[in-house]
Design an enzyme around this catalytic site. Sequence first.
Site, mmCIF file in Angstrom:
data_model
loop_
_atom_site.group_PDB
_atom_site.id
_atom_site.type_symbol
_atom_site.label_atom_id
_atom_site.label_comp_id
_atom_site.label_asym_id
_atom_site.label_seq_id
_atom_site.Cartn_x
_atom_site.Cartn_y
_atom_site.Cartn_z
ATOM 1 N N GLU A 1 62.411 51.580 11.403
ATOM 2 C CA GLU A 1 62.672 52.712 12.322
ATOM 3 C C GLU A 1 63.581 52.373 13.504
ATOM 4 O OE1 GLU A 1 59.060 54.957 13.331
ATOM 5 O OE2 GLU A 1 58.131 54.364 11.445
ATOM 6 N N LYS B 1 43.010 62.836 26.347
ATOM 7 C CA LYS B 1 43.698 64.108 26.490
ATOM 8 C C LYS B 1 42.934 65.123 27.330
ATOM 9 C CE LYS B 1 44.847 66.153 22.749
ATOM 10 N NZ LYS B 1 45.896 67.135 23.104
ATOM 11 N N HIS C 1 48.441 47.640 21.200
ATOM 12 C CA HIS C 1 48.765 48.010 22.579
ATOM 13 C C HIS C 1 48.817 46.801 23.502
ATOM 14 C CE1 HIS C 1 47.443 51.776 20.784
ATOM 15 N NE2 HIS C 1 48.325 52.306 21.601
ATOM 16 N N ILE D 1 52.744 49.975 9.922
ATOM 17 C CA ILE D 1 52.716 51.432 10.095
ATOM 18 C C ILE D 1 54.110 52.042 10.136
ATOM 19 C CG2 ILE D 1 51.762 53.281 11.559
ATOM 20 C CD1 ILE D 1 49.697 51.560 10.043
ATOM 21 N N GLU E 1 44.006 54.067 13.152
ATOM 22 C CA GLU E 1 43.692 53.155 14.251
ATOM 23 C C GLU E 1 42.199 52.871 14.213
ATOM 24 O OE1 GLU E 1 42.023 52.364 18.197
ATOM 25 O OE2 GLU E 1 41.764 54.203 17.075
ATOM 26 N N ARG F 1 62.339 63.961 38.662
ATOM 27 C CA ARG F 1 61.298 62.966 38.409
ATOM 28 C C ARG F 1 61.189 61.963 39.562
ATOM 29 N NH1 ARG F 1 62.546 60.303 33.055
ATOM 30 N NH2 ARG F 1 64.633 61.000 33.531
HETATM 31 N N1 GLN Z 1 55.529 55.402 11.922
HETATM 32 C C1 GLN Z 1 55.350 55.491 13.340
HETATM 33 C C2 GLN Z 1 55.544 54.106 13.955
HETATM 34 O O1 GLN Z 1 55.242 53.144 13.308
HETATM 35 C C3 GLN Z 1 53.970 55.989 13.688
HETATM 36 C C4 GLN Z 1 53.794 56.124 15.172
HETATM 37 C C5 GLN Z 1 52.513 56.808 15.606
HETATM 38 O O2 GLN Z 1 51.536 56.802 14.917
HETATM 39 N N2 GLN Z 1 52.486 57.375 16.777
HETATM 40 O O3 GLN Z 1 55.964 53.985 15.097
HETATM 41 ZN ZN ZN Z 2 49.691 55.465 15.281
#
Ligand code: GLN
Ligand code: ZN
Length: 763
Positions: free
Chosen positions: A489, A113, A699, A436, A670, A17
Amino acid sequence: MRIASGSIGYPRIGADREWKRTLESYWSGKLPAEEFEERLKSIRLGHLRKQRDKGITVVPVGDFSYYDQVLDTAAMFGLVPERFAYSGGAVPLDVYYAMARGNADAAACEMTKWFNTNYHYIVPELSGREPELTVNRPLEAYREAKAELGLEGRPVLLGLLTFLKLSKGYDPEQLDEWIERLLPLYVKILTELEQEGVRWIQIDEPILCTSLSVQDLGRIYHIYSVLSQSVFGLKLLLQTYFESVDAYKAVIALPVHGIGLDLVHDRGDNWAALAEQGFPADKLLAAGVIDGRSIWRTDLAALKEKVDRLSSLVSPGSLLLQPSCSLLHVPVTVERETKLEPVLKEALAFADEKLDELVLLCKVVNGESSADVLLPSRQALERLAASPALNRKQVQEASASLAASASEPARHAPFSERRKLQQERFRLPLLPTTTIGSFPQTAEIRQARTKWRKGVWSPEHYEAFIREQIETWIGLQEEIGLDVLVHGEFERTDMVEYFGEKLAGFAFTANGWVQSYGSRCVKPPVIYGDVDYEGPMTVTETVYAQSLTNHPVKGMLTGPVTILNWSFVRQDLPQEQVAYQIALALRQEVEALEAAGIGMIQVDEPAIREGLPLKKTLADDYLAWAVRAFRIATSTVRDDTQIHTHMCYCEYHDMIDSIGKLDADVISIENSRSHGEIVDCFKEHTYDKGIGLGVYDIHSPRVPSIREMEEQVKQALAVLDPSLFWINPDCGLKTRGREETVASLRNMVQATRQARETLTLHA
Ligand code: GLN
Ligand code: ZN
């Protein structure tokens, strides 16, 4: 006549890389511009030398980039949006990078993409500026390779129709005007190459593998007539990839000297067309026979037979063997993989090994080597196929029978009934608020994980640390006033890797990086065996979080289609069945969470759209099994267990029906970054289940105001039923800082309270 080997494009990131590191140290100001250029040049030439020294006959030049090949093309034509204060001529490096990454004064160009890959390109914005040829990139690349290495390279150029179709900022009705504007510049590029004595140019038109209209085919014909008439000695290779060409007859009749076809990802269609309709005697066939997108070795003995058939279809000397697409989409070399099981490692081929395969194959078909040398690849694949990990009979039977089944897995009761039971159970207010899933992955958390992985911290120490994080954030969420909580998470680096490491059938490479966008690389897991459940993956953390609060805590899983689409996948089973295997394993996790008292379970499918085939005719089949996979994972739960799902990005209008068929009780999508496009889409389609359209963009570190979010809610409620509407951010918050996250969520809760008041006033 000899059959030659060609490469269409080579990974730019480097075996270590080094490309990524060079870019990043230049951006951070640590590397002066001159040294930066020097380093990139040495990487670039190194890649050319490597391909040549392997014995590849046709080496592409100009596929290397400082960021992205589409951005390069836009910059070559001086197509720089106004906000970047550019006044014509060669595009300076800081403007180039500002387009890619934004700067203090101007937002970056959009990124999206590249066809059906996980590579993202910078979307050119055409708008007002008149294009000019600021630099002849293919010519420069050709000259450099010749001067420095004595190499007669084949310059690569992104084709005009593909370039325009990928661009934005113009009305589709102006497409022809834009073709006329840019065509003279393409002519200029080609004439200059011809004057230089270049013999072949590769012009990439992957757009020919999507569903094209009759008008578009007319456009392609026009473009290539003009181009071929403008040169005499320079030959044009029209290169396609990622699918079969949509209109074989029309494409092979185009006035070019060679056609590059993908004979791997064509579902057999290109092969069939070649066999049935033949190939023009006066053209070169650049046959994409080695899979440029998978990481697996090729059964060369079987391929040799196919190549023999191909030779009989074209004129002598008119066959070139190539990878099916640029090798940009696979890691560089298997050599660095020291920790993989030998039986797996031997079955792998990354970019370098794929080029070796091509050279070997050519030697055999040209009679320079005995066919015995082709056998080891087949044997390696056979050894892997025989290994127990690929022969978990129970899993295979279950996934095969799901694929054969005519009925869809379904929840016991329809949504209308589930809804009542869930409302009785959870008693949520109108417009429930939630997030989320992830909360900030701070440096402290990453360091803790490293310490644990290196053995500096005991597992108990690390687990206690994770529990502390959960506790802190459960407290914060309660204090902020959110209705439905998450554990955060903290134990996960990556939403696919985390599950891959706990399921059977997955392997992880040490160095299998591929470019995702700019300097960002990803290391996809390898699904090589039958996927199987080996025990609870998320229960401990979720149950712990739930023990700390009276609010419902959502269990948080990554969905089967996303796990599939973000991995390198085995090829001896249909993708559909691999998805079902993952889904069956996830179902056990869903059931384990439910049994442990978790009442809401979110199964994320952010990548469901990414697997959508390029051809519209194939989309239905894909969506049908993608939906089925999700339902396998989620439909065995009780009626009062609430299933959530989440998706990122916009452009859902063409799959809104499939989203409904997931039959999730609540979906979060989103919304704010796509400027209400998704809201518009619900004007046309009613949505009759729980739904949360993101009210703020995660973001950016900016804390959105209460007003802004109220406005977003208002817009959404104009088209969606308030009694089904949820309030949440656009996506997970793992990339954000703690302060801004708390501040943003406080504002979100406040905006919700105000929106609730307005609603009750009007009720
Ligand atoms: N549950 C994941 C998070 O909150 C969802 C991430 C995603 O949509 N890419 O990070
Ligand atoms: Zn997401």
